[in-house]
Design a protein around this motif. Structure first.
Motif, PDB file in Angstrom:
ATOM      1  N   LYS A  80      46.106  97.616 -55.040  1.00  0.00           N
ATOM      2  CA  LYS A  80      45.585  96.258 -54.860  1.00  0.00           C
ATOM      3  C   LYS A  80      45.319  95.986 -53.383  1.00  0.00           C
ATOM      4  N   GLU A  81      46.240  96.436 -52.519  1.00  0.00           N
ATOM      5  CA  GLU A  81      46.053  96.231 -51.087  1.00  0.00           C
ATOM      6  C   GLU A  81      44.892  97.069 -50.560  1.00  0.00           C
ATOM      7  N   LEU A  82      44.734  98.280 -51.116  1.00  0.00           N
ATOM      8  CA  LEU A  82      43.620  99.138 -50.698  1.00  0.00           C
ATOM      9  C   LEU A  82      42.267  98.576 -51.115  1.00  0.00           C
ATOM     10  N   ASN A  83      42.269  97.715 -52.116  1.00  0.00           N
ATOM     11  CA  ASN A  83      41.023  97.123 -52.590  1.00  0.00           C
ATOM     12  C   ASN A  83      40.904  95.649 -52.219  1.00  0.00           C
ATOM     13  N   HIS A  84      41.780  95.203 -51.322  1.00  0.00           N
ATOM     14  CA  HIS A  84      41.720  93.818 -50.856  1.00  0.00           C
ATOM     15  C   HIS A  84      40.827  93.759 -49.616  1.00  0.00           C
ATOM     16  N   PRO A  85      39.876  92.817 -49.557  1.00  0.00           N
ATOM     17  CA  PRO A  85      38.914  92.784 -48.438  1.00  0.00           C
ATOM     18  C   PRO A  85      39.542  92.539 -47.065  1.00  0.00           C
ATOM     19  N   ILE A  86      40.750  92.026 -47.024  1.00  0.00           N
ATOM     20  CA  ILE A  86      41.410  91.754 -45.735  1.00  0.00           C
ATOM     21  C   ILE A  86      42.562  92.722 -45.482  1.00  0.00           C
ATOM     22  N   ARG A  87      43.414  92.924 -46.486  1.00  0.00           N
ATOM     23  CA  ARG A  87      44.586  93.779 -46.300  1.00  0.00           C
ATOM     24  C   ARG A  87      44.231  95.236 -46.040  1.00  0.00           C
ATOM     25  N   ILE A  88      43.089  95.677 -46.528  1.00  0.00           N
ATOM     26  CA  ILE A  88      42.695  97.070 -46.328  1.00  0.00           C
ATOM     27  C   ILE A  88      42.631  97.436 -44.846  1.00  0.00           C
ATOM     28  N   PRO A 147      39.349  89.057 -37.106  1.00  0.00           N
ATOM     29  CA  PRO A 147      39.579  90.080 -36.078  1.00  0.00           C
ATOM     30  C   PRO A 147      40.329  91.317 -36.554  1.00  0.00           C
ATOM     31  N   ALA A 148      40.977  91.248 -37.718  1.00  0.00           N
ATOM     32  CA  ALA A 148      41.676  92.428 -38.247  1.00  0.00           C
ATOM     33  C   ALA A 148      40.689  93.546 -38.569  1.00  0.00           C
ATOM     34  N   TRP A 149      39.412  93.213 -38.698  1.00  0.00           N
ATOM     35  CA  TRP A 149      38.393  94.245 -38.938  1.00  0.00           C
ATOM     36  C   TRP A 149      38.324  95.242 -37.784  1.00  0.00           C
ATOM     37  N   PHE A 150      38.773  94.817 -36.605  1.00  0.00           N
ATOM     38  CA  PHE A 150      38.743  95.708 -35.448  1.00  0.00           C
ATOM     39  C   PHE A 150      39.734  96.867 -35.584  1.00  0.00           C
ATOM     40  N   ILE A 151      40.806  96.665 -36.341  1.00  0.00           N
ATOM     41  CA  ILE A 151      41.892  97.653 -36.391  1.00  0.00           C
ATOM     42  C   ILE A 151      41.418  99.026 -36.858  1.00  0.00           C
ATOM     43  N   PRO A 152      40.772  99.155 -38.023  1.00  0.00           N
ATOM     44  CA  PRO A 152      40.409 100.501 -38.482  1.00  0.00           C
ATOM     45  C   PRO A 152      39.209 101.111 -37.768  1.00  0.00           C
ATOM     46  N   ILE A 153      38.327 100.294 -37.208  1.00  0.00           N
ATOM     47  CA  ILE A 153      37.088 100.821 -36.633  1.00  0.00           C
ATOM     48  C   ILE A 153      37.166 100.904 -35.112  1.00  0.00           C
ATOM     49  N   VAL A 154      37.342  99.776 -34.466  1.00  0.00           N
ATOM     50  CA  VAL A 154      37.408  99.760 -33.005  1.00  0.00           C
ATOM     51  C   VAL A 154      38.716 100.402 -32.523  1.00  0.00           C
ATOM     52  N   GLY A 155      39.681 100.509 -33.409  1.00  0.00           N
ATOM     53  CA  GLY A 155      40.941 101.164 -33.074  1.00  0.00           C
ATOM     54  C   GLY A 155      40.766 102.615 -32.654  1.00  0.00           C
ATOM     55  N   ASN A 156      39.601 103.185 -32.921  1.00  0.00           N
ATOM     56  CA  ASN A 156      39.322 104.557 -32.476  1.00  0.00           C
ATOM     57  C   ASN A 156      39.375 104.691 -30.957  1.00  0.00           C
ATOM     58  N   LEU A 157      39.251 103.576 -30.255  1.00  0.00           N
ATOM     59  CA  LEU A 157      39.327 103.612 -28.786  1.00  0.00           C
ATOM     60  C   LEU A 157      40.719 104.004 -28.292  1.00  0.00           C
ATOM     61  N   ILE A 158      41.730 103.876 -29.150  1.00  0.00           N
ATOM     62  CA  ILE A 158      43.086 104.239 -28.755  1.00  0.00           C
ATOM     63  C   ILE A 158      43.240 105.756 -28.665  1.00  0.00           C
ATOM     64  N   SER A 188      29.964  90.739 -32.717  1.00  0.00           N
ATOM     65  CA  SER A 188      28.897  89.784 -33.052  1.00  0.00           C
ATOM     66  C   SER A 188      29.182  89.087 -34.375  1.00  0.00           C
ATOM     67  N   ILE A 189      29.667  89.859 -35.364  1.00  0.00           N
ATOM     68  CA  ILE A 189      29.971  89.282 -36.675  1.00  0.00           C
ATOM     69  C   ILE A 189      31.106  88.271 -36.570  1.00  0.00           C
ATOM     70  N   ILE A 190      32.181  88.651 -35.878  1.00  0.00           N
ATOM     71  CA  ILE A 190      33.343  87.763 -35.765  1.00  0.00           C
ATOM     72  C   ILE A 190      33.007  86.513 -34.964  1.00  0.00           C
ATOM     73  N   MET A 208      43.679  86.518 -33.844  1.00  0.00           N
ATOM     74  CA  MET A 208      42.830  86.257 -32.686  1.00  0.00           C
ATOM     75  C   MET A 208      43.296  87.059 -31.464  1.00  0.00           C
ATOM     76  N   PHE A 209      44.582  87.410 -31.444  1.00  0.00           N
ATOM     77  CA  PHE A 209      45.094  88.218 -30.348  1.00  0.00           C
ATOM     78  C   PHE A 209      44.492  89.625 -30.385  1.00  0.00           C
ATOM     79  N   ILE A 210      44.121  90.089 -31.584  1.00  0.00           N
ATOM     80  CA  ILE A 210      43.434  91.371 -31.705  1.00  0.00           C
ATOM     81  C   ILE A 210      42.077  91.292 -31.029  1.00  0.00           C
ATOM     82  N   LEU A 211      41.377  90.176 -31.225  1.00  0.00           N
ATOM     83  CA  LEU A 211      40.074  89.968 -30.597  1.00  0.00           C
ATOM     84  C   LEU A 211      40.209  89.939 -29.083  1.00  0.00           C
ATOM     85  N   ILE A 212      41.237  89.268 -28.601  1.00  0.00           N
ATOM     86  CA  ILE A 212      41.472  89.197 -27.155  1.00  0.00           C
ATOM     87  C   ILE A 212      41.735  90.594 -26.588  1.00  0.00           C
TER      88      ILE A 212
END
Length: 213
Positions: A80-88, A147-158, A188-190, A208-212
């Motif tokens: 359910k979490e893997l198919n949740h639009p936010i929790r994923i 801003p949680a959308w940044f975690i799996p994608i933009v997180g590649n910068l880590i 841009s989307i956020i 929002m701290f993720i965005l910052i």
């Protein structure tokens, strides 16, 4: 009547253990890196960095073990979490936690740092492609964006931060290019979501701290 109410309360909270707990490890890991940098720049006492590193590592393994038990006993809840639009998006917090721990352990043990890096980098690229696949195959709405959308994608910068000296620079540039490319798009989307649509729910304001960051 009271007995019925008591029975209705879930006795095993493992079923509802959220994957978002890995975000706590992410935050404490970042704080650990801050204290390590303070030690280098301002000769700050190492006891703070060491203490936070121990706490963060312990919390990571406790969270990992607990969620592993949830996967074994409550697979349907994990799906359910893997198919949740936010929790994923928070599944990648586990791999980012590994990468942050890799960077934090570099001063203490290169072998431990290297182990965290390999596991974190491989797992993160998996979550990156899985999340993108989920976005493509499902009809998401603008209200799902945060801003949680940044975690799996933009997180590649880590990965380039933690992996210097561990792998070839071409691999690090690969991760860096993914993170930078999608950072422009997702930002841009956020920003569009923040300015032109309804505000975030109160429970999502901490993201929002993720965005910052």
């Amino acid at each position: 009547m009271n007995e019925e109410i008591i029975k209705a309360i879930p006795s095993n909270r493992l079923q509802f253990f959220p994957v978002m707990m890995f975000a706590t490890v992410m935050g404490l890991g970042g704080l650990t890196l801050v204290f390590e940098r303070l030690n280098h720049v301002f000769s700050f006492s190492t006891i703070f960095a060491t203490t936070f590193l121990i706490i963060t590592t312990a919390l990571f393994f406790i969270t990992l073990f607990t969620y592993f038990l949830k996967i074994i006993k409550y697979k349907e809840e994990v799906l359910k979490e893997l198919n949740h639009p936010i929790r994923i998006n928070f599944f990648a917090a586990s791999s980012i936690s590994m990468l942050i721990l890799s960077a934090a352990f570099r001063e203490y043990s290169l072998n431990i740092s290297l182990s965290f890096f390999y596991f974190g980098a491989i797992l993160h690229i998996f979550f990156t492609y899985y999340t993108i696949r989920f976005w493509i195959n499902n009809n998401l709405e603008i209200v799902h964006s945060n801003p949680a959308w940044f975690i799996p994608i933009v997180g590649n910068l880590i990965v380039p931060i933690a992996g210097v000296g561990f792998v070839d620079n071409a691999i690090l540039i690969f991760y860096f290019s993914i993170g930078m490319f999608f950072w422009i798009i997702l930002f841009s989307i956020i920003l569009n979501r923040i300015i032109f649509h309804n505000p975030f729910a109160a429970k999502f304001m901490p993201t929002m701290f993720i965005l910052i960051a």
